[in-house]
Scaffold this active site. Sequence first.
Site, mmCIF file in Angstrom:
data_model
loop_
_atom_site.group_PDB
_atom_site.id
_atom_site.type_symbol
_atom_site.label_atom_id
_atom_site.label_comp_id
_atom_site.label_asym_id
_atom_site.label_seq_id
_atom_site.Cartn_x
_atom_site.Cartn_y
_atom_site.Cartn_z
ATOM 1 C CE LYS A 1 49.885 68.534 -34.353
ATOM 2 N NZ LYS A 1 50.795 67.396 -34.259
ATOM 3 C CD GLN B 1 51.732 65.115 -31.572
ATOM 4 O OE1 GLN B 1 50.854 65.613 -32.260
ATOM 5 N NE2 GLN B 1 52.936 65.656 -31.486
ATOM 6 C CG ASP C 1 52.367 64.982 -39.341
ATOM 7 O OD1 ASP C 1 52.287 66.218 -39.221
ATOM 8 O OD2 ASP C 1 52.266 64.203 -38.381
#
Length: 282
Positions: free
Chosen positions: A52, A96, A119
């Site tokens: 990322k 995460q 997300d």
Amino acid sequence: MTKKIDGKKISLEIKEEVKVRVSELKEEGLQVCLAVIQVGNDPASTVYVGNKKKACAYTGIESRAFALPEETTQEELLELIARLNEDDTVHGILVQLPIPAHMDEKKVIEAISPKKDVDGFHPRSVGALSIGEPGFVSCTPAGIIQLLKRSGVEIDGKECVVVGRSNIVGKPMAMLLLRENGTVTVCHSHTKNLKEICRRADILVAAIGKPKFFDDSYVKEGAVVIDVGIHRDENNKLCGDVDYEKVAEKVSAVTPVPGGVGPMTIAMLMNNCVEAAVRMKD
């Protein structure tokens, strides 16, 4: 001739488009920024976070990394998220997953402002998707829609079968295909006649989490197959939920593993960051 849907190539196209938009926003005095939080040092998570960061560097998005020790309390994590929610220079916040067992994943996801939920996991984002309102969409299903569209696959009116009903892939995938006017069936571990249902599909999305589960007996001639799975086979080689060699001879198009769906997830995350910055600006 079976077409191999090249996720690497298409994800690069999207990242190039993001790069241009990031640069245009920079000229207007706005630096797009993503905050990435990792709690603990799960090796797979460390790899994903690294990827990322690389994608942010490539597209010109500023990435702020927060590496918290395993023993961080939930309270401390929620305080950090609250600070980032208030910070106008941060446009996207990503925690995460998985997080350590002593934390409540649901509470952590719900703590992220829906405006910064790049997300697409927040209940508000999921609700917006289900009623067709604007909001952030989970990156893997959003990436699959782009793979299909940019490969010239018509979704409108097609029989679409999604195998898997997770909140991250299966459910949003079904919603997105429905939004594109597909006729959608969702299958799962309790589905009877799975093979028969899969064989009806013009577009089959395999997200079941079992290596090489789908062989040529699950697909009809000329179908399009999207493989979301990622595993290691008996030779330690990467493979998906689909037995690629067997299925490729029968279908019109299929995504490989690796190099199919995987690269799209991060490309769509970058795209969501830009969207967040634009919405916050407006």
